[in-house]
Design a protein around this motif. Structure first.
Motif, PDB file in Angstrom:
ATOM      1  N   LEU A 138       0.844  -1.198   0.000  1.00  0.00           N
ATOM      2  CA  LEU A 138       0.000   0.000   0.000  1.00  0.00           C
ATOM      3  C   LEU A 138       0.877   1.244   0.000  1.00  0.00           C
ATOM      4  CD1 LEU A 138      -2.850   1.304   0.228  1.00  0.00           C
ATOM      5  CD2 LEU A 138      -2.431   1.424   2.677  1.00  0.00           C
ATOM      6  N   ALA A 139       0.631   2.090  -0.995  1.00  0.00           N
ATOM      7  CA  ALA A 139       1.348   3.364  -1.056  1.00  0.00           C
ATOM      8  C   ALA A 139       0.404   4.463  -0.635  1.00  0.00           C
ATOM      9  CB  ALA A 139       1.822   3.613  -2.486  1.00  0.00           C
ATOM     10  N   GLN A 140       0.843   5.334   0.206  1.00  0.00           N
ATOM     11  CA  GLN A 140       0.072   6.530   0.524  1.00  0.00           C
ATOM     12  C   GLN A 140       1.051   7.628   0.884  1.00  0.00           C
ATOM     13  OE1 GLN A 140      -2.336   5.887   4.056  1.00  0.00           O
ATOM     14  NE2 GLN A 140      -0.961   4.263   4.683  1.00  0.00           N
ATOM     15  N   TRP A 144       5.165   3.584   2.749  1.00  0.00           N
ATOM     16  CA  TRP A 144       4.783   2.284   2.206  1.00  0.00           C
ATOM     17  C   TRP A 144       4.430   1.359   3.367  1.00  0.00           C
ATOM     18  CZ3 TRP A 144       4.927   2.039  -3.083  1.00  0.00           C
ATOM     19  CH2 TRP A 144       5.735   2.965  -3.744  1.00  0.00           C
ATOM     20  N   THR A 145       3.367   0.573   3.223  1.00  0.00           N
ATOM     21  CA  THR A 145       3.141  -0.514   4.182  1.00  0.00           C
ATOM     22  C   THR A 145       2.890  -1.794   3.403  1.00  0.00           C
ATOM     23  OG1 THR A 145       0.858   0.222   4.339  1.00  0.00           O
ATOM     24  CG2 THR A 145       2.301   0.780   6.186  1.00  0.00           C
ATOM     25  N   PHE A 146       3.225  -2.896   4.066  1.00  0.00           N
ATOM     26  CA  PHE A 146       3.185  -4.203   3.402  1.00  0.00           C
ATOM     27  C   PHE A 146       2.303  -5.143   4.216  1.00  0.00           C
ATOM     28  CE2 PHE A 146       7.111  -1.948   2.906  1.00  0.00           C
ATOM     29  CZ  PHE A 146       7.198  -1.836   1.525  1.00  0.00           C
ATOM     30  N   ARG A 147       1.574  -5.997   3.533  1.00  0.00           N
ATOM     31  CA  ARG A 147       0.677  -6.900   4.232  1.00  0.00           C
ATOM     32  C   ARG A 147       0.908  -8.310   3.701  1.00  0.00           C
ATOM     33  NH1 ARG A 147      -5.622  -7.312   4.042  1.00  0.00           N
ATOM     34  NH2 ARG A 147      -5.350  -6.375   1.982  1.00  0.00           N
ATOM     35  N   SER A 184       3.329  -4.794   8.004  1.00  0.00           N
ATOM     36  CA  SER A 184       4.705  -4.455   8.346  1.00  0.00           C
ATOM     37  C   SER A 184       5.098  -3.159   7.649  1.00  0.00           C
ATOM     38  CB  SER A 184       5.624  -5.599   7.898  1.00  0.00           C
ATOM     39  OG  SER A 184       6.952  -5.148   7.865  1.00  0.00           O
ATOM     40  N   ARG A 185       6.048  -2.438   8.247  1.00  0.00           N
ATOM     41  CA  ARG A 185       6.596  -1.248   7.610  1.00  0.00           C
ATOM     42  C   ARG A 185       7.777  -1.607   6.714  1.00  0.00           C
ATOM     43  NH1 ARG A 185       3.537   3.191   8.080  1.00  0.00           N
ATOM     44  NH2 ARG A 185       5.328   4.576   8.226  1.00  0.00           N
ATOM     45  N   GLU A 186       8.241  -2.856   6.824  1.00  0.00           N
ATOM     46  CA  GLU A 186       9.352  -3.309   5.988  1.00  0.00           C
ATOM     47  C   GLU A 186       8.870  -4.445   5.112  1.00  0.00           C
ATOM     48  OE1 GLU A 186      13.530  -2.711   8.426  1.00  0.00           O
ATOM     49  OE2 GLU A 186      12.617  -4.680   8.304  1.00  0.00           O
ATOM     50  N   MET A 187       9.451  -4.558   3.929  1.00  0.00           N
ATOM     51  CA  MET A 187       9.080  -5.663   3.069  1.00  0.00           C
ATOM     52  C   MET A 187      10.154  -6.741   3.173  1.00  0.00           C
ATOM     53  SD  MET A 187       7.973  -5.521  -0.884  1.00  0.00           S
ATOM     54  CE  MET A 187       8.844  -6.514  -2.071  1.00  0.00           C
TER      55      MET A 187
END
Lengths: 273, 602
Positions: A138-140, A144-147, A184-187
């Protein structure tokens, strides 16, 4: 009137010819080789990245050759035909064979490049391998956040109306599939295993740019874009936003960690749902 | 086209206002367009310097910039939102308000009637309207620096939702609305102009001026006008749709489910990609709008100063026609990473690489024109030769970007910035300079200073390469476009030295343009008087008085007897034969024959 003959200047011709040959042709090549050791591609770390780099190298050789050749010819002509000679320029303005040659030769070279480019492009966008690790990106503005889908392998539904301080991702509380999703904030991805980024945006356009992996895909509000790739080298890498997205565009940085299967599982297990 | 237009010759007294301000004379309108464009170029150039200040010397204190834009700085540091406004306005001004207006509005207006032997444009009143839409468009555009939120900041491409939603970026407040309104006005100006050009070329050619005898500079303007007429309405429609999205609650470009700054967006059902398709459907033809007129100018200048016919006239015209058609089919190459289906990307790669073929033909024909020439190094000629070099360099880097797999990496990096600043910006700027040095005597009746012209050329040519060539390296290292600072990224941190170098080169390049400004103004005031045909040229405009009077031709329209490139015809008295010169049987064979075979030794 101003004296036209002053413009028949062999000196100017020599200067310009030399400038074109030395600064442009030779300077272009030398500075490119010089830059190769300083300002060049970050080390490649994905499977398709190697193919892309090969295509870049081939294009470099072809265009570099044409670049030098055309500038040499231009420089030499400018030098040579600047002579303050008595006789007139030649009256010559058509030569079908010559013109057809330099129509067909570039066309053939370009067709070759088209074919090679099409093959690589098709490989990059080949169907996602079924075993690929799925990551919802998800970009905003401006993060970036990752799920990850969690043990059930299914992403829970999200909707922007559910977004709150405690639920930044907007998970639908009624959807059981979302209960085990990991945010997560990291991928994190696994070395030598394919991963697919399913890319969303919640506000404006962004672009998911992983320089080392030769990955770039816009995040478009209202639709999901995707890009799959296989990382080949463990390490910590940077993710950048490559599409103008507002005042904080330049700070919209993310982190990607490529690690072994074990390290990945350990990390995943340590994440809160 | 053979109808005579003697009514135009009737003398009628004109006031100063109708003669120089609200003029319907194509020459005055052309000069108005050109001068206004130069003023805009100065503004666009200052904005470019601001960009390079921030990227090269982010911590330095530039007092003049803070004095000029007090709102754009805080604590001696440029603000990121101001930086984005500067980037947006630099691109918008240079593309639409400088290069399009100078090359089409300026040279198109001045040259078309003169080179075809007409007394004026087909619709002089429409022509006046065309110019007078331009200053209001400028006022609206520049006023946006003063409104709340500042000028538009979504880039010259104005991609929504950034450009559609007020809270997405400060420039999306009133600034973006003014940007769209200004552009809409200017597009109307372009449409009036292009209608005029097409009609004039088709209807008002002098007796004997068949299409096959049109100078290439006029062919280029004619084809550019067709491009503009077909492409610009699409952007006009898109701009109006975006205005509707912004103010009337429609959702052409904004989908549902968005949230900006913690607030839900009420739009639903739109698609941001629609704007990109509409924008680039104009945007790509637009770059050919900027490069076809310089191609025409350069063909003219190379042939005239090489004292040699342009090589391969039919191929030159054919390749411009091919470029015109193909330019409508390549817009998707701006969108390889946009989320467009990959198969569509493949199709656009094919069309894009095909359009390189006619461009290559033109380059080789220019080289063949120089072969065996007797080159006269006027300032115009230096810029024309420089154009060929810049066009080749920029064209070749385009081959990287045309290949979608390679473009994945280069898209939205400084490699793209370097590419289009060579092939579109610098090359067409060189065309503009070549044209200005070449036709200045006809426009103003005075000669420009050749010595200053040459110094201007050397500094500009070196400055362009020093500024834009290293940008390829920044792009290769991955530096993104439109970023305020590289400091956030480790992989860009080593680029600061490179960026300092680029900035210094850009400052030098900017300062060198002052020489041109001085030369232009000083020569206009007190340059030596120009004679009728100072460059010994064949084309019709040089047979008119200098500067040409209202109605251009006195009592009788010129009659055309030959093509425009009879330079150095063997056996002829002079090394040029004007288009009006009657065909003498002995020379005629040599002059019009398309002789096939091996070239004579130079």
């Amino acid at each position: 009137m101003s004296n036209l003959s002053e413009h028949y200047s062999p000196t100017t011709g020599k200067r310009l010819g030399l400038l074109i040959i030395i600064m442009v042709a030779i300077g272009g090549v030398v500075s490119t080789f010089w830059a190769k050791n300083r300002w060049w591609f970050p080390p490649v770390a994905s499977q398709h990245g190697v193919d892309v780099d090969r295509l870049v190298t081939i294009t470099f050789i072809v265009t570099g050759f044409v670049f030098v050749l055309v500038h040499l010819v231009l420089g030499i002509f400018v030098w040579r035909y600047a002579a303050a000679r008595e006789e007139r320029a030649i009256y010559w303005h058509d030569h079908r064979t010559l013109e057809l040659t330099y129509t067909l030769v570039p066309a053939a070279i370009l067709l070759t490049l088209i074919s090679m480019g099409a093959v690589t492009w098709a490989r990059v966008h080949s169907p996602v391998p079924p075993q690929a690790l799925r990551i919802d990106v998800l970009a905003q503005q401006f993060a970036w956040t990752f799920r990850y889908p969690g043990p059930d392998g299914t992403f829970g539904r999200t909707e922007v109306r559910f977004v709150s301080r405690d639920n930044p991702r907007g998970m639908d509380p009624a959807d059981p599939a979302g209960r085990d999703d990991i945010i997560s904030r990291e991928m994190h991805i696994v070395v030598n295993e394919p991963a697919v980024a399913l890319i969303h945006s919640r506000d404006v356009l962004h672009s998911f740019f992983l320089p080392n992996f030769r990955v770039k895909q816009d995040a478009v509000p209202g639709m999901t874009t995707q890009f799959w790739f296989t990382p080949t080298r463990e390490g910590r890498y940077e993710l950048a936003c490559a599409e103008l997205c507002g005042v904080g565009h330049y700070i919209m940085r993310g982190q990607v960690v490529v690690e072994s299967k074990n390290a990945f599982e350990t990390w995943l297990a340590g994440q809160t749902h | 086209m053979t109808v005579t237009h003697d009514h135009a010759h009737a003398e009628h007294k004109q006031s100063w206002i109708t003669k120089y301000v609200f003029s319907q004379d194509h020459k005055i309108i052309g000069i108005q367009y050109l001068l206004t464009s130069f003023v805009m170029a100065a503004i666009g150039g200052v904005l470019a310097m601001l960009i390079r200040m921030q990227l090269g010397f982010p911590t330095w204190n530039f007092y003049w910039a803070q004095w000029l834009f007090p709102g754009g700085f805080s604590g001696n540091q440029m603000k990121p939102d101001f930086y984005l406004a500067v980037v947006t306005m630099h691109g918008t001004i240079m593309i639409f308000f400088v290069l399009t207006t100078a090359l089409s509005g300026g040279f198109g207006n001045f040259l078309i009637p003169l080179t075809i032997g007409a007394r004026d444009m087909a619709f002089p009143f429409l022509n006046m309207l065309s110019y007078w839409l331009y200053p209001p468009a400028i006022v609206i555009l520049l006023a946006s620096f003063l409104v709340t939120g500042g000028a538009a900041a979504a880039g010259w491409t104005a991609y929504p939702p950034l450009s559609a939603l007020r809270n997405a970026v400060p420039g999306s407040h009133m600034g973006q609305t003014l940007w769209l309104m200004s552009l809409a006005l200017l597009i109307l100006a372009f449409l009036f102009g292009s209608l005029n050009y097409i009609t004039t070329v088709l209807q008002l050619r002098a007796r004997g001026m068949s299409m096959g005898r049109l100078p290439l500079v006029t062919w280029a303007q004619f084809l550019t006008a067709i491009l503009m007429l077909l492409a610009f309405p699409v952007l006009l429609a898109a701009a109006i749709m975006l205005l509707f999205d912004r103010h009337l609650g429609t959702s052409f470009f904004v989908p549902s489910g968005l949230m900006i700054g913690g607030q839900l967006v009420t739009h639903q059902g739109g698609n941001p990609l629609l704007w990109q398709h509409l924008f680039w459907f104009l945007g790509h033809p637009e770059v050919y709008v900027l490069i076809l007129p310089p191609m025409g100018i350069v063909s003219e200048v190379l042939s005239n100063n090489g004292r040699k016919p342009i090589f391969g006239y039919p191929f030159m015209v054919g390749s411009m026609v091919a470029i015109m058609f193909l330019s409508f089919l390549v817009w998707g190459h701006h969108m390889f990473t946009s989320g467009m289906h990959p198969l569509v990307g493949t199709a656009f790669m094919v069309t894009t690489l095909i359009i390189a073929v006619p461009s290559a033909i033109k380059v080789f024909n220019w080289l063949a024109t120089l072969w065996g020439a007797k080159i006269r190094f006027t300032s115009a000629m230096l810029f024309a030769i420089g154009f060929v070099s810049l066009f080749v360099t920029g064209g070749l880097t385009g081959i990287f970007l045309a290949s979608p797999a390679v473009d994945i990496y280069f898209q939205d990096t400084f490699f793209v910035v370097a590419h289009f600043h060579f092939v579109m910006a610098s090359a067409s700027l060189f065309g503009l300079f070549a044209g200005t040095y070449h036709w200045f005597p006809k426009m103003f009746g005075r000669m420009m200073n050749e010595r200053l012209g040459k110094i201007h050329f050397w500094l500009t040519f070196i400055g362009i390469y020093a500024t834009f060539f290293p940008m390829h390296f920044a792009g290769t290292a991955g530096m993104m476009r439109r970023i305020f600072s590289t400091g956030q990224y480790e992989f860009l941190r080593h680029l600061s030295g490179l960026n300092i170098f680029i900035s210094l080169a850009a400052f030098g390049l900017g300062i060198a343009q002052l020489i041109f400004a001085y030369n232009f103004i000083a020569s206009w005031i007190r340059g030596p008087k120009a004679e009728r045909n100072p460059w010994k040229s064949n084309t019709l405009e040089w047979q008119a008085e200098t500067p040409p009077p209202h109605g251009n031709w006195g009592a009788h329209l010129p009659e055309v007897n030959r093509w425009p490139y009879d330079y150095s015809v063997p056996g002829a008295k002079d090394d040029f034969i004007p288009q009006t010169a009657p065909q003498v049987p002995a020379v005629a064979g040599a002059a019009v024959d398309d002789t096939e075979g091996s070239p004579p030794k130079p």
